[in-house]
Design a protein around this motif. Structure first.
Motif, PDB file in Angstrom:
ATOM      1  N   SER A 121      -0.645   4.094  -0.459  1.00 10.47           N
ATOM      2  CA  SER A 121      -1.709   5.318  -0.172  1.00 10.47           C
ATOM      3  C   SER A 121      -2.466   4.705   0.990  1.00 10.47           C
ATOM      4  O   SER A 121      -2.312   3.390   1.370  1.00 10.47           O
ATOM      5  CB  SER A 121      -2.357   5.784  -1.522  1.00 10.47           C
ATOM      6  N   ARG A 122      -3.332   5.396   1.532  1.00  4.69           N
ATOM      7  CA  ARG A 122      -4.046   4.868   2.882  1.00  4.69           C
ATOM      8  C   ARG A 122      -5.550   4.874   2.700  1.00  4.69           C
ATOM      9  O   ARG A 122      -6.101   5.786   3.001  1.00  4.69           O
ATOM     10  CB  ARG A 122      -3.438   6.003   3.959  1.00  4.69           C
ATOM     11  N   PRO A 123      -5.982   3.580   2.372  1.00  4.64           N
ATOM     12  CA  PRO A 123      -7.401   3.409   2.680  1.00  4.64           C
ATOM     13  C   PRO A 123      -7.850   3.355   3.925  1.00  4.64           C
ATOM     14  O   PRO A 123      -7.226   3.318   5.056  1.00  4.64           O
ATOM     15  CB  PRO A 123      -7.548   2.121   2.008  1.00  4.64           C
ATOM     16  N   LYS A 124      -9.148   3.894   4.427  1.00  3.16           N
ATOM     17  CA  LYS A 124      -9.610   3.862   5.503  1.00  3.16           C
ATOM     18  C   LYS A 124      -9.576   2.810   6.344  1.00  3.16           C
ATOM     19  O   LYS A 124      -9.159   2.848   7.650  1.00  3.16           O
ATOM     20  CB  LYS A 124     -11.041   4.579   5.811  1.00  3.16           C
ATOM     21  N   THR A 125      -9.877   1.575   5.957  1.00  6.15           N
ATOM     22  CA  THR A 125      -9.798   0.414   7.047  1.00  6.15           C
ATOM     23  C   THR A 125      -9.207  -0.666   5.744  1.00  6.15           C
ATOM     24  O   THR A 125      -9.336  -0.723   4.776  1.00  6.15           O
ATOM     25  CB  THR A 125     -11.187   0.039   7.527  1.00  6.15           C
ATOM     26  N   PHE A 126      -8.919  -1.643   6.548  1.00  2.92           N
ATOM     27  CA  PHE A 126      -8.580  -2.915   5.749  1.00  2.92           C
ATOM     28  C   PHE A 126      -8.865  -4.202   6.568  1.00  2.92           C
ATOM     29  O   PHE A 126      -8.397  -4.352   7.735  1.00  2.92           O
ATOM     30  CB  PHE A 126      -6.936  -2.771   5.475  1.00  2.92           C
ATOM     31  N   LEU A 170       0.750  -1.139  -0.190  1.00  2.00           N
ATOM     32  CA  LEU A 170       0.009   0.120   0.079  1.00  2.00           C
ATOM     33  C   LEU A 170       0.755   1.164  -0.015  1.00  2.00           C
ATOM     34  O   LEU A 170       1.772   1.167   1.026  1.00  2.00           O
ATOM     35  CB  LEU A 170      -0.943   0.108   1.250  1.00  2.00           C
TER      36      LEU A 170
END
Lengths: 329, 329
Positions: B255-260, B253
């Protein structure tokens, strides 16, 4: 040849006596007279059909030590030789993973029991000699057995991630796997921490090699470890666990919690990783056995006769085993 | 010296003209006359205070190219020299990470704007010359600017993970970062795939270096890639994404998705990893610029004057930028 063991006849039942017949051996096969077989949590999961792939009757047991008593025409083992066998009966030895000696993650690998094969909770077992391992002479069979699965599983990350003596390693879960992980970590020279759900294990964790001991109530501070080996399959506060890692640190799961939920912010800005490790390839299993011999790494075992297998399984299920149960056959 | 730029005066407002005064330079500082400044999604997040750490007035801009016009007494740069600056104003150069040249993940690093500093959406910018980079002579400034953040971010994993030409790399998200990632991947010789939310980008993705193109409706098959670089910050079906990785494969990753949320079974048995990467250290930024020069890697840019910065930000926000907007100052 008639083989006598204990089998589950359907999911979640107690094991009962079971026998089966072996006629011809395939070219690489051997028959091993089992002297010791460790009990692993995977055996419990398989008995309970937790992964929907168990076939019955199911004779568990994949931490096997014994003596070769019969061999196929292409086996390089000698009759009378003491050998050990783990979870993998054999892999395809042809796919891209096998060509890299990643035999433990071959898609086509078969296991020592299930789907027409029967495991080590029995007087004999059929194995593929290409997946049998040699034991250091001075290593007792009762101590060797648990190394085949529990030991290999926690040893492999040290080699695969090139973990070195200047690094800090935390082990979550001080059980069958964890108590060996602490010993390996100390032997690799790492600063070693134990993280347990209970204060009770503090003294022993320190004997196994931990220089620090933490519980979830008394947790480590942030950015403390280069590596965390997680040996438990319960749900943890994964963001908290990740916070204990230094930048570029690695959380390695060697067991399978049901789900894993985390905030990507915990890994992107600090470049941490979450990885999985699945037992060990043949080279690493053999290296682990030699390493354990050289550093005198020994599981702490409870030895029980095969006839008490159901009591043994119950102890493991209730987290009472300290730290690995080995059946004497 | 009076510096004129555009600032957000509070969260989510349009940028308006803003000026500030620079008096004395610190020993390593330089003043750069900005000729070009790229716009990155991070600028949008900072303007909107998405990470709760923005201070106002906020002059964004961290993909900066310009010419040194003034220097502190310890700077090794020459007045008149063309240089480039990225997100990191400076790091502590003393912590354990800095001692390993992990300046990009130093806990004490400061950014080129925010908290008393002002970025590149301005005629001049103050930078620390130890964090300024040299540009290959033949590289145009307008093409250099986006490399400082977008380029460095997608280049670093190739070096850090030692990605080689015999491996397959997929890039999720064909935007500012992704269209450069495809070019880097091709230049490293990798079998390169693009994964986009829209068929529209197929032709261009192939021009950037993808030999295969997929969408979420027409996804890759399982076990296809050694590496996946995920450049988007939207929520994906992470179990599906992980399934596209070969055994031992890495999902990185940037970039930073909100949750995983994922099933550990997707990484344990196959030994896959999920990792994060955060821009690049100084060595890698400089390597990336030389590499981009040698392989003629160029962002596809929309050039707009600084006075149209609000229109530019709006285009980026609506995913209309093809593929990186660069402000000409």
């Amino acid at each position: 040849m008639q083989i006598h063991g204990y089998a589950a006849f359907q999911a979640k039942e107690c094991l009962r006596p079971f026998s089966y017949t072996v006629s011809d051996l395939k070219p690489f096969e051997v028959i091993i007279q089992v002297s010791h077989c460790g009990i692993c949590r995977t055996d419990l999961h398989m008995i309970e059909n937790a992964w929907n792939r168990s076939t019955y009757p199911l004779v568990p047991g994949h931490e096997i030590v014994g003596v070769v008593v019969q061999k196929g025409q292409l086996s390089r083992l000698a009759v009378g030789e003491r050998v050990a066998v783990g979870w993998v009966y054999s892999s395809c030895l042809e796919c891209s993973e096998c060509l890299q000696e990643n035999t433990n993650i071959c898609q086509y690998k078969t296991s020592i029991y299930n789907r027409g094969r029967y495991g080590g909770f029995a007087d004999f077992v059929v194995a593929d000699s290409r997946f049998c391992f040699q034991l250091p002479k001075q290593m007792e069979s009762v101590h060797a057995a648990p190394l085949l699965c529990a030991g290999a599983t926690v040893f492999a990350p040290f080699i695969n991630y090139q973990i070195q003596a200047n690094q800090s390693v935390a082990v979550i879960g001080i059980g069958g796997l964890g108590h060996l992980a602490l010993q390996f970590s100390r032997s690799f020279g790492c600063e070693t921490s134990a993280i347990s759900s209970t204060e009770e294990k503090q003294r022993e964790a320190k004997e196994f090699g931990a220089s620090s001991f933490y519980t979830y109530e008394n947790p480590p501070s942030a950015m403390q470890f280069h590596y965390i080996l997680c040996t438990v399959d319960v749900e943890l506060d994964w963001n908290l666990v990740l916070s204990w890692l230094k930048p570029n640190g690695v959380l390695c799961l060697v067991s399978r919690p049901k789900t894993f939920h985390f905030d990507p912010a915990m890994i992107v800005s600090t470049q941490r990783s979450i990885s999985g490790s699945n037992n060990a390839n043949r080279f690493l299993v053999q290296e682990m056995l030699l390493f354990a011999g050289r550093f005198q790494i020994r599981p702490k075992v409870e030895e029980m006769p095969l006839s008490e297998v159901n009591t043994a399984l119950e102890r493991l299920k209730n987290n009472q085993a300290r730290y690995r149960i080995v059946l004497k056959i």
